[in-house]
Design an enzyme around this catalytic site. Structure first.
Site, short mmCIF file in Angstrom:
data_model
loop_
_atom_site.label_atom_id
_atom_site.label_comp_id
_atom_site.label_asym_id
_atom_site.label_seq_id
_atom_site.Cartn_x
_atom_site.Cartn_y
_atom_site.Cartn_z
N HIS A 181 3.52 -4.64 -8.31
CA HIS A 181 3.63 -5.28 -8.40
C HIS A 181 2.75 -6.63 -9.40
O HIS A 181 1.58 -5.57 -9.68
CB HIS A 181 3.82 -6.74 -7.22
CG HIS A 181 2.60 -6.64 -6.70
ND1 HIS A 181 1.83 -5.92 -5.68
CD2 HIS A 181 1.24 -7.76 -6.52
CE1 HIS A 181 0.30 -6.00 -5.40
NE2 HIS A 181 0.39 -7.48 -5.57
N GLU A 220 -25.30 -6.69 -19.32
CA GLU A 220 -24.16 -7.16 -19.03
C GLU A 220 -23.98 -8.47 -18.92
O GLU A 220 -22.74 -9.26 -19.31
CB GLU A 220 -22.52 -6.45 -18.71
CG GLU A 220 -22.59 -5.17 -19.22
CD GLU A 220 -23.49 -3.74 -18.66
OE1 GLU A 220 -23.13 -3.06 -19.44
OE2 GLU A 220 -24.33 -4.11 -18.28
#
Length: 363
Positions: free
Chosen positions: A164, A318
């Protein structure tokens, strides 16, 4: 003089920066870090034996969802309002930062829980694409942004293995598409051509970062990729939104999606986790504006790095400095490109029903 021999630059051995024109940011590439030993977190491999129909799974046909509604016995795609929406349609906002009237939908791809997009027939994937286009057409008349996205696999926070996606429509332009809109507009004003249209042409000529391609589509590991096996899926002609695709282009999209996702699964011979989503020109009020700077594209962000159980962590540097990756985009593209286009689960035999068959394999 030091007497040291001059060392020539090698992108696979020496750190360097790459510019991302879609976000106006830089990515640090440190491919030599792949040599470091790993004694860190190891993920649990994806569940290999998902039942085709689980009576307790709220996404399966005929089952009851959390709100008491019973799913129909659907045999193709199935769309319903998200029972736990992040964007509530009538939530009050005391500071008027988020306009009311947003909506969140869930869309099942297939009635079976044990198939994913690469294992579905081509025409079944076409039906998914047609429904995506229908939703952008319908919701786009009202909402400025319609975000189609799929989180695949528990590693990406997916709470249900049934195939989905989700569709969130908002009365505001979210951060990422707003940034992309600005960058694409600036490039168009300077060069008179859509950024991603020119980029696709350059990548098609160079080939070094191409993973799969066809007459209408191109999938590459972008020059500026952050995630290890990140890919960018692009049409070859100028297309603003997914509902602008022709019937032929939708068939070609189904084919190249199956090819790309099969290679993903074949990399570590698992159901490859990722988050993906479509970006196209804004809708709602923007339908009346000139959006020639936009080019339809899909982003695929898979987390796995070294194996089926070791992922890339976006932490420390990061989070506090800038994005960093551990192998070059060219290395990642070569690995994916050289993988077979027959799914590892169907080698030696073809699945019946929801699996691939010779007529629908797109080969």
């Amino acid at each position: 003089m030091s007497g040291n021999k001059e060392v020539s630059f090698d992108p696979k051995e020496h750190q360097h920066l790459r510019y991302n024109p879609l976000r106006d940011t830089w990515v640090l590439v440190s491919a030599h870090r792949m040599k470091r030993p790993w004694a860190g977190q190891v993920e649990k491999p994806p569940e290999e034996h998902v039942p085709r129909h689980d009576p307790s799974n709220p996404l399966c046909p005929g089952n009851t969802r959390a709100n008491g509604e019973v799913n129909p016995d659907y045999d193709s795609t199935f769309l319903f309002e998200n029972d736990f929406p992040a964007l509530q349609p009538d939530a009050p906002d005391p500071v008027e930062l988020v306009p009311p009237g947003c909506c969140s939908k869930v869309m099942c791809f297939h009635p079976w829980s044990d198939v994913t997009l690469p294992l579905m027939k081509k025409q079944e994937v076409v039906k998914v694409i047609d429904k995506w286009a229908e939703l952008v057409e319908e919701l786009g008349t009202t909402y400025p942004w319609v975000q189609i996205f799929e989180n695949k696999g528990a590693m990406m926070g997916c709470s249900n293995p049934h195939p989905h996606c989700q569709v969130w429509a908002s009365n505001f332009l979210p951060n990422e598409p707003a940034l992309s809109d600005r960058c694409q507009r600036a490039y168009y004003q300077k060069h008179g051509e859509p950024l991603l249209l020119q980029y696709a042409r350059q990548e098609a000529e160079k080939k070094e970062r191409v993973v799969v391609e066809s007459s209408d589509w191109l999938a590459v590991v972008p020059y500026w990729a952050t995630w290890p096996y990140q890919t960018l899926l692009l049409p070859r002609r100028h297309v603003l939104r997914i509902n602008d695709l022709t019937t032929e282009e939708r068939g070609g999209l189904a084919d190249i999606m199956k090819r790309l996702l099969t290679k993903y699964d074949n990399l570590f011979e698992i159901s490859f986790p990722y988050s993906m989503g479509w970006h196209g020109a804004p809708t709602g009020p923007s339908l009346k504006e000139d959006n020639s700077h936009w080019q339809l594209h899909a982003h695929y962000y898979p987390p796995l790095l070294r194996s089926a159980t070791v992922k890339k962590f976006m932490v420390g540097y990061e989070m506090l400095a800038q994005d960093q990756r551990d192998l070059t985009p060219e290395q990642a593209a070569e690995k994916l490109r050289n993988l077979p286009e027959e799914h590892f689960k169907t080698r030696g035999h073809l699945e019946k029903g929801g699996g691939e068959d010779k007529e629908d394999s797109g080969k």
